[in-house]
Scaffold this active site. Structure first.
Site, PDB file in Angstrom:
ATOM      1  N   ASP A 108       0.781  -1.242   0.000  1.00  0.00           N
ATOM      2  CA  ASP A 108       0.000   0.000   0.000  1.00  0.00           C
ATOM      3  C   ASP A 108       0.812   1.292   0.000  1.00  0.00           C
ATOM      4  OD1 ASP A 108      -1.981  -1.879   0.147  1.00  0.00           O
ATOM      5  OD2 ASP A 108      -2.738  -1.286   2.116  1.00  0.00           O
ATOM      6  N   LYS A 135      -6.595  -4.842  -3.118  1.00  0.00           N
ATOM      7  CA  LYS A 135      -7.224  -5.489  -1.961  1.00  0.00           C
ATOM      8  C   LYS A 135      -8.245  -4.544  -1.324  1.00  0.00           C
ATOM      9  CE  LYS A 135      -3.514  -4.377   1.414  1.00  0.00           C
ATOM     10  NZ  LYS A 135      -4.265  -3.458   2.220  1.00  0.00           N
ATOM     11  N   VAL A 174       3.118   0.288   4.323  1.00  0.00           N
ATOM     12  CA  VAL A 174       2.386   1.024   5.355  1.00  0.00           C
ATOM     13  C   VAL A 174       0.968   0.476   5.507  1.00  0.00           C
ATOM     14  CG1 VAL A 174       3.734   3.112   5.023  1.00  0.00           C
ATOM     15  CG2 VAL A 174       1.660   2.793   3.654  1.00  0.00           C
ATOM     16  N   CYS A 190      -2.173  -2.493   7.846  1.00  0.00           N
ATOM     17  CA  CYS A 190      -2.140  -3.425   6.710  1.00  0.00           C
ATOM     18  C   CYS A 190      -0.929  -4.344   6.726  1.00  0.00           C
ATOM     19  CB  CYS A 190      -2.238  -2.648   5.405  1.00  0.00           C
ATOM     20  SG  CYS A 190      -3.876  -1.909   5.192  1.00  0.00           S
ATOM     21  N   GLN A 234       7.661 -13.602  21.948  1.00  0.00           N
ATOM     22  CA  GLN A 234       7.244 -14.995  22.126  1.00  0.00           C
ATOM     23  C   GLN A 234       7.904 -15.914  21.093  1.00  0.00           C
ATOM     24  OE1 GLN A 234       3.000 -15.488  23.346  1.00  0.00           O
ATOM     25  NE2 GLN A 234       2.775 -13.396  22.588  1.00  0.00           N
TER      26      GLN A 234
HETATM   27  N1  TIU Z   1      -2.638   0.293   4.318  1.00  0.00           N
HETATM   28  C1  TIU Z   1      -3.131   0.503   5.529  1.00  0.00           C
HETATM   29  O1  TIU Z   1      -2.453   0.317   6.533  1.00  0.00           O
HETATM   30  N2  TIU Z   1      -4.433   1.025   5.623  1.00  0.00           N
HETATM   31  C2  TIU Z   1      -4.861   1.829   6.633  1.00  0.00           C
HETATM   32  O2  TIU Z   1      -6.019   2.220   6.656  1.00  0.00           O
HETATM   33  N3  TIU Z   1      -3.939   2.193   7.571  1.00  0.00           N
HETATM   34  C3  TIU Z   1      -4.124   3.086   8.588  1.00  0.00           C
HETATM   35  O3  TIU Z   1      -3.222   3.195   9.416  1.00  0.00           O
HETATM   36  N4  TIU Z   1      -5.209   3.809   8.632  1.00  0.00           N
END
Ligand code: TIU
Length: 228
Positions: A24, A129, A157, A162, A202
């Protein structure tokens, strides 16, 4: 096989069964006026991951490592958008509304696309996705099975949303995930740190954590002489 120094212990990297999965890295998350900003976030928090990812992606391509990209988003008719996700947050704007980079989080809009620095090239699947995890309602499981992948180097990110969801999904499918601390980022630095700690706690409950320099070293390491 190459040993990559990692937490909680060395990761035994098998490039023939591994892929780089970049989650993403879209304008909607890292540029002003997109989905991330709509949620009230400081998008500047994510930009530190871009430069390390540029270096890693170049090394991966050079080494011939299989690369995949994901994009979170929805069809223009919103048929793949759950109502629960559409209304979450009770904001004045929501997914599908028009913003400075087009309709927010909609496939085909400028904001939905991957940032130019990390733009996919031919042969690199781009997996669209609708959820936070890259396996939910996508072709990723089929690609993994067809190519016999057992390892994913996971970047992108955000770390605790995600990236974490995808790592958990992969873990339950028998895939070892190596997450790169400098190639992931969160709008909340403390969540980034904690999310990484959760992966390696863990005994590596969800996987391994290292950095891009360690992976680049492994990708450029001379091949081991054949046994015997
Ligand atoms: N790609 C992803 O992490 N989507 C989100 O909505 N992340 C947020 O931190 N909002």
């Amino acid at each position: 096989m190459v040993q990559i120094p990692a937490q909680p212990y060395d990761f035994v990297f098998d490039p023939d069964k591994a892929a780089l999965l970049i989650i993403d890295m879209q304008r909607d998350f890292v540029e002003p006026g997109g989905f991330g900003a709509m949620l009230g976030n400081d998008v500047g928090q994510l930009r530190g991951a871009i430069a390390p990812l540029v270096g890693l992606l170049a090394a991966a391509r050079q080494a011939g490592l299989f690369v995949m990209h994901t994009r979170e988003g929805h069809k223009p008719d919103l048929s793949d958008l759950h109502e629960s996700k559409r209304v979450r947050g009770k904001g004045t704007m929501t997914i599908g509304d028009s913003g400075p980079m087009g309709r927010i989080l909609i496939v085909g809009e400028p904001g939905h696309d991957i940032i130019p620095e990390l733009y996919p090239i031919a042969g690199e699947p781009v997996i669209d996705k609708p959820g936070k995890g890259a396996f939910y309602d996508t072709e990723l499981a089929d690609i993994v099975a067809q190519r016999g992948l057992t390892q994913l180097i996971v970047c992108g990110v955000t770390t605790e949303v995600c990236v974490h969801t995808t790592v958990r999904e992969a873990n339950d499918r028998g895939i070892d995930c190596l997450v790169l601390a400098d190639c992931t980022a969160s709008y909340f630095p403390e969540f980034h740190e904690t999310a990484l700690r959760m992966i390696v706690a863990q005994g590596g409950i969800f996987g391994w954590v290292t950095d891009s320099a360690s992976v680049i070293s492994a990708l450029t390491a001379p091949a081991e002489p054949a046994a015997g």
